[in-house]
Design a protein around this motif. Structure first.
Motif, PDB file in Angstrom:
ATOM      1  N   PHE A  39       0.937  -1.191  -0.037  1.00  0.00           N
ATOM      2  CA  PHE A  39       0.097  -0.127   0.047  1.00  0.00           C
ATOM      3  C   PHE A  39       0.900   1.361  -0.099  1.00  0.00           C
ATOM      4  CE2 PHE A  39      -2.343  -3.067   2.622  1.00  0.00           C
ATOM      5  CZ  PHE A  39      -3.609  -3.135   1.746  1.00  0.00           C
ATOM      6  N   LEU A  40       0.480   2.333  -0.599  1.00  0.00           N
ATOM      7  CA  LEU A  40       0.817   3.741  -0.601  1.00  0.00           C
ATOM      8  C   LEU A  40       0.012   4.710  -0.727  1.00  0.00           C
ATOM      9  CD1 LEU A  40       3.672   5.298  -0.631  1.00  0.00           C
ATOM     10  CD2 LEU A  40       3.478   5.198  -3.133  1.00  0.00           C
ATOM     11  N   ASP A  41       0.137   5.543   0.414  1.00  0.00           N
ATOM     12  CA  ASP A  41      -0.881   6.411   0.298  1.00  0.00           C
ATOM     13  C   ASP A  41      -0.353   7.744  -0.615  1.00  0.00           C
ATOM     14  OD1 ASP A  41      -2.296   5.330   2.377  1.00  0.00           O
ATOM     15  OD2 ASP A  41      -1.622   6.532   4.093  1.00  0.00           O
ATOM     16  N   ALA A  42      -1.442   8.337  -1.131  1.00  0.00           N
ATOM     17  CA  ALA A  42      -1.435   9.460  -2.268  1.00  0.00           C
ATOM     18  C   ALA A  42      -0.467  10.561  -1.939  1.00  0.00           C
ATOM     19  CB  ALA A  42      -2.680   9.839  -2.851  1.00  0.00           C
ATOM     20  N   ASP A  43      -0.473  10.637  -0.572  1.00  0.00           N
ATOM     21  CA  ASP A  43       0.422  11.936  -0.094  1.00  0.00           C
ATOM     22  C   ASP A  43       1.957  11.782   0.262  1.00  0.00           C
ATOM     23  OD1 ASP A  43      -0.531  10.679   2.109  1.00  0.00           O
ATOM     24  OD2 ASP A  43      -1.569  12.478   2.971  1.00  0.00           O
ATOM     25  N   ASP A  44       2.207  10.369   0.204  1.00  0.00           N
ATOM     26  CA  ASP A  44       3.376  10.019   0.724  1.00  0.00           C
ATOM     27  C   ASP A  44       4.331   9.473  -0.232  1.00  0.00           C
ATOM     28  OD1 ASP A  44       2.876  10.441   3.451  1.00  0.00           O
ATOM     29  OD2 ASP A  44       1.497   8.596   3.545  1.00  0.00           O
ATOM     30  N   TRP A  45       5.492   8.685  -0.313  1.00  0.00           N
ATOM     31  CA  TRP A  45       6.046   8.365  -1.385  1.00  0.00           C
ATOM     32  C   TRP A  45       7.445   7.422  -0.779  1.00  0.00           C
ATOM     33  CZ3 TRP A  45       6.852  13.314   0.602  1.00  0.00           C
ATOM     34  CH2 TRP A  45       8.304  13.530   1.400  1.00  0.00           C
ATOM     35  N   TRP A  46       7.710   6.563  -1.636  1.00  0.00           N
ATOM     36  CA  TRP A  46       8.775   5.640  -1.354  1.00  0.00           C
ATOM     37  C   TRP A  46      10.252   6.130  -1.962  1.00  0.00           C
ATOM     38  CZ3 TRP A  46       5.597   1.032  -4.121  1.00  0.00           C
ATOM     39  CH2 TRP A  46       4.700   0.337  -3.074  1.00  0.00           C
ATOM     40  N   ASP A  47      11.138   5.450  -1.307  1.00  0.00           N
ATOM     41  CA  ASP A  47      12.447   5.574  -1.900  1.00  0.00           C
ATOM     42  C   ASP A  47      12.784   4.623  -3.177  1.00  0.00           C
ATOM     43  OD1 ASP A  47      13.106   7.355   0.277  1.00  0.00           O
ATOM     44  OD2 ASP A  47      14.863   5.880   1.299  1.00  0.00           O
ATOM     45  N   PRO A  48      13.507   4.751  -3.732  1.00  0.00           N
ATOM     46  CA  PRO A  48      13.719   3.951  -5.057  1.00  0.00           C
ATOM     47  C   PRO A  48      13.714   2.523  -5.159  1.00  0.00           C
ATOM     48  CG  PRO A  48      14.971   6.105  -5.539  1.00  0.00           C
ATOM     49  CD  PRO A  48      14.576   5.824  -4.163  1.00  0.00           C
ATOM     50  N   THR A  49      14.525   2.207  -3.886  1.00  0.00           N
ATOM     51  CA  THR A  49      14.736   0.647  -3.544  1.00  0.00           C
ATOM     52  C   THR A  49      13.557  -0.157  -2.760  1.00  0.00           C
ATOM     53  OG1 THR A  49      16.203   0.953  -1.839  1.00  0.00           O
ATOM     54  CG2 THR A  49      17.156   1.076  -4.259  1.00  0.00           C
ATOM     55  N   PHE A  50      12.587   0.527  -2.598  1.00  0.00           N
ATOM     56  CA  PHE A  50      11.781  -0.058  -1.526  1.00  0.00           C
ATOM     57  C   PHE A  50      11.153  -1.630  -2.199  1.00  0.00           C
ATOM     58  CE2 PHE A  50       7.245  -0.996  -0.153  1.00  0.00           C
ATOM     59  CZ  PHE A  50       7.238  -0.983   1.383  1.00  0.00           C
ATOM     60  N   LEU A  51      10.687  -1.545  -3.212  1.00  0.00           N
ATOM     61  CA  LEU A  51      10.241  -2.896  -3.739  1.00  0.00           C
ATOM     62  C   LEU A  51      11.429  -3.887  -3.923  1.00  0.00           C
ATOM     63  CD1 LEU A  51       7.467  -1.785  -6.258  1.00  0.00           C
ATOM     64  CD2 LEU A  51       7.176  -2.706  -3.752  1.00  0.00           C
ATOM     65  N   GLU A  52      12.370  -3.410  -4.377  1.00  0.00           N
ATOM     66  CA  GLU A  52      13.709  -4.372  -4.625  1.00  0.00           C
ATOM     67  C   GLU A  52      13.822  -4.602  -3.228  1.00  0.00           C
ATOM     68  OE1 GLU A  52      18.238  -4.052  -5.850  1.00  0.00           O
ATOM     69  OE2 GLU A  52      17.074  -2.332  -6.447  1.00  0.00           O
ATOM     70  N   GLU A  53      13.919  -3.775  -2.088  1.00  0.00           N
ATOM     71  CA  GLU A  53      14.601  -4.441  -0.848  1.00  0.00           C
ATOM     72  C   GLU A  53      13.303  -5.481  -0.143  1.00  0.00           C
ATOM     73  OE1 GLU A  53      16.964  -4.119   0.815  1.00  0.00           O
ATOM     74  OE2 GLU A  53      18.219  -2.145   0.426  1.00  0.00           O
ATOM     75  N   MET A  54      12.164  -5.158  -0.575  1.00  0.00           N
ATOM     76  CA  MET A  54      10.924  -6.110  -0.130  1.00  0.00           C
ATOM     77  C   MET A  54      11.050  -7.217  -0.784  1.00  0.00           C
ATOM     78  SD  MET A  54       8.523  -5.491   2.224  1.00  0.00           S
ATOM     79  CE  MET A  54       7.889  -4.151   3.041  1.00  0.00           C
ATOM     80  N   LYS A 106      15.627  -0.682   8.056  1.00  0.00           N
ATOM     81  CA  LYS A 106      16.151   0.484   7.314  1.00  0.00           C
ATOM     82  C   LYS A 106      14.991   1.255   6.577  1.00  0.00           C
ATOM     83  CE  LYS A 106      18.906  -1.220   3.994  1.00  0.00           C
ATOM     84  NZ  LYS A 106      19.548  -1.868   2.674  1.00  0.00           N
ATOM     85  N   PRO A 107      15.101   2.608   6.407  1.00  0.00           N
ATOM     86  CA  PRO A 107      13.901   3.424   6.393  1.00  0.00           C
ATOM     87  C   PRO A 107      13.881   3.534   4.654  1.00  0.00           C
ATOM     88  CG  PRO A 107      15.761   4.714   7.257  1.00  0.00           C
ATOM     89  CD  PRO A 107      16.207   3.426   7.314  1.00  0.00           C
ATOM     90  N   LEU A 108      12.693   3.164   4.123  1.00  0.00           N
ATOM     91  CA  LEU A 108      12.564   3.177   2.951  1.00  0.00           C
ATOM     92  C   LEU A 108      11.303   3.809   2.113  1.00  0.00           C
ATOM     93  CD1 LEU A 108      13.636  -0.475   2.103  1.00  0.00           C
ATOM     94  CD2 LEU A 108      15.019   1.270   1.719  1.00  0.00           C
ATOM     95  N   SER A 109      10.665   4.336   3.146  1.00  0.00           N
ATOM     96  CA  SER A 109       9.103   5.293   2.803  1.00  0.00           C
ATOM     97  C   SER A 109       9.289   6.244   3.242  1.00  0.00           C
ATOM     98  CB  SER A 109       8.136   4.325   3.142  1.00  0.00           C
ATOM     99  OG  SER A 109       8.111   3.917   4.196  1.00  0.00           O
ATOM    100  N   ASN A 110       8.217   7.265   3.114  1.00  0.00           N
ATOM    101  CA  ASN A 110       8.278   8.648   3.804  1.00  0.00           C
ATOM    102  C   ASN A 110       6.870   9.079   4.207  1.00  0.00           C
ATOM    103  OD1 ASN A 110      11.269   9.587   2.813  1.00  0.00           O
ATOM    104  ND2 ASN A 110      10.348   8.489   1.231  1.00  0.00           N
ATOM    105  N   TYR A 111       6.737   9.422   5.400  1.00  0.00           N
ATOM    106  CA  TYR A 111       5.430   9.630   5.830  1.00  0.00           C
ATOM    107  C   TYR A 111       5.512  11.011   6.031  1.00  0.00           C
ATOM    108  CZ  TYR A 111       1.638  10.101   9.397  1.00  0.00           C
ATOM    109  OH  TYR A 111       0.690  10.347  10.253  1.00  0.00           O
ATOM    110  N   ASN A 112       4.571  11.755   5.121  1.00  0.00           N
ATOM    111  CA  ASN A 112       4.448  13.243   5.056  1.00  0.00           C
ATOM    112  C   ASN A 112       3.294  13.733   5.895  1.00  0.00           C
ATOM    113  OD1 ASN A 112       4.663  15.767   3.887  1.00  0.00           O
ATOM    114  ND2 ASN A 112       3.465  15.241   2.121  1.00  0.00           N
ATOM    115  N   ILE A 116       2.348   2.490   4.505  1.00  0.00           N
ATOM    116  CA  ILE A 116       3.026   2.979   3.451  1.00  0.00           C
ATOM    117  C   ILE A 116       4.379   2.170   3.663  1.00  0.00           C
ATOM    118  CG2 ILE A 116       2.344   5.246   3.270  1.00  0.00           C
ATOM    119  CD1 ILE A 116       4.888   6.047   4.459  1.00  0.00           C
ATOM    120  N   SER A 117       4.598   1.158   4.324  1.00  0.00           N
ATOM    121  CA  SER A 117       5.994   0.381   4.477  1.00  0.00           C
ATOM    122  C   SER A 117       5.735  -0.889   4.918  1.00  0.00           C
ATOM    123  CB  SER A 117       6.629   0.949   5.811  1.00  0.00           C
ATOM    124  OG  SER A 117       5.862   0.852   6.918  1.00  0.00           O
TER     125      SER A 117
END
Length: 310
Positions: A84-99, A199-205, A157-158
């Motif tokens: 899941f990803l909320d529409a006002d937050d964002w992931w770091d580029p490697t989030f899915l790769e790390e998952m 490891k922090p890979l997403s951003n809660y805005n 988001i994480s």
């Protein structure tokens, strides 16, 4: 596709482009994105259409709430793993790769989580989850970790979960408007392994305009997760966690005139020995005094925020 990314969208047009770009920019490419427009009136759906391709799907529905939006997004998706990803937050580029790597190393878990950043006043800080610094990855006791700081170890988001686990749980309870994600996480954690990557890979805005946020208002008890936890058998670590979550989250309800009486049955179930003294104090002082003190602190916090922004 390996991952289905579910993004609920309701009146977040100023933010959704950045959220979608963070998905499109992932270093791991085996994903699909399902955006569920929950009756937006600000043109956010048109922004989504600008990203249209064979991996991005837009679903439009009448405004029904975030829980229904996520459930409908999962129903329209196809991959074996759900994120899941909320529409006002964002992931770091490697989030899915790390998952993907975490899943490969720990294939028997029911749900996976990573660290995340809290973004406030334009500054990032690592969320103070109750994970030891030396811990890198592996199975965690969800209740023990959450209890340490009351900072969510799993967020919407994480996390990543197997579709079969989501289906087993019956999805997200649509009547809940606050804490609907926690309700799902705890149901999963009581039956399955929880594996965490420190490891922090997403951003809660938290810099989102309050017009667009559901946080800060008092939801009616029938929409709040704390009034729907009676299915849990509370003992051990789970009892301590629920006591602390109840005491902390019910403060504004206890002090309000509208919902004060609704809190009393829940507060009577707390073992107050589990509660830190600074929180316990609010409930043990005269009600009129706690109300005044809370209002003063809230006003001071707002003034401090305004001064920070100036």
């Amino acid at each position: 596709m390996f991952f289905s990314v579910i993004m609920p969208l309701y009146n977040k047009a100023p933010y959704v482009r950045k959220a979608m770009e963070s998905v499109v920019g992932q270093t791991y490419h085996d994903w699909e994105l399902v955006v569920v427009d929950d009756g937006s009136t600000d043109g956010g759906g048109d922004i989504v259409k600008g990203f249209a391709n064979d991996r991005i799907k837009l679903i439009q529905q009448e405004n029904s709430g975030v829980s229904t939006a996520r459930n409908n997004g999962v129903a329209a998706s196809t991959a074996p793993y759900i994120t899941f990803l909320d529409a006002d937050d964002w992931w770091d580029p490697t989030f899915l790769e790390e998952m993907a790597g975490l899943i490969e190393r720990h294939p028997d878990a029911g749900i996976y989580g990573t660290g995340y950043h809290i973004v406030k006043n334009g500054k990032k800080r690592v969320a103070p989850i109750g994970i030891e610094e030396h811990f890198t990855e592996g199975e965690i006791n969800y209740c023990q970790v959450y209890t340490k700081t009351l900072c969510m170890p799993l967020t919407s988001i994480s996390v990543c979960m197997r579709r079969s686990v989501f289906d087993e749980m019956g999805g997200i309870k649509p009547q809940l408007k606050l804490g609907e994600d926690f309700d799902l996480w705890i149901r999963i954690a009581l039956r399955h392994k929880v594996v965490f990557l420190n490891k922090p890979l997403s951003n809660y805005n938290q810099d989102v305009d309050t017009t667009f946020r559901g946080i800060g208002r008092l939801h009616a008890p029938e929409q709040h997760f704390l009034w729907h936890m009676d299915y849990l058998h509370l003992d051990g670590d789970l009892k301590i966690l629920m006591d602390r979550l109840t005491a902390y989250n019910l403060i504004p309800y206890y002090l309000s005139r509208r919902y004060h009486n609704d809190t009393l049955p829940l507060l009577q179930q707390i073992e107050w020995g589990n509660i830190p003294s600074n929180i316990k104090r609010i409930y043990h002082l005269p009600l009129w005094y706690s109300r005044i003190e809370y209002k003063v602190k809230t006003l001071g916090s707002r003034i401090k925020k305004l001064l920070t922004l100036c």
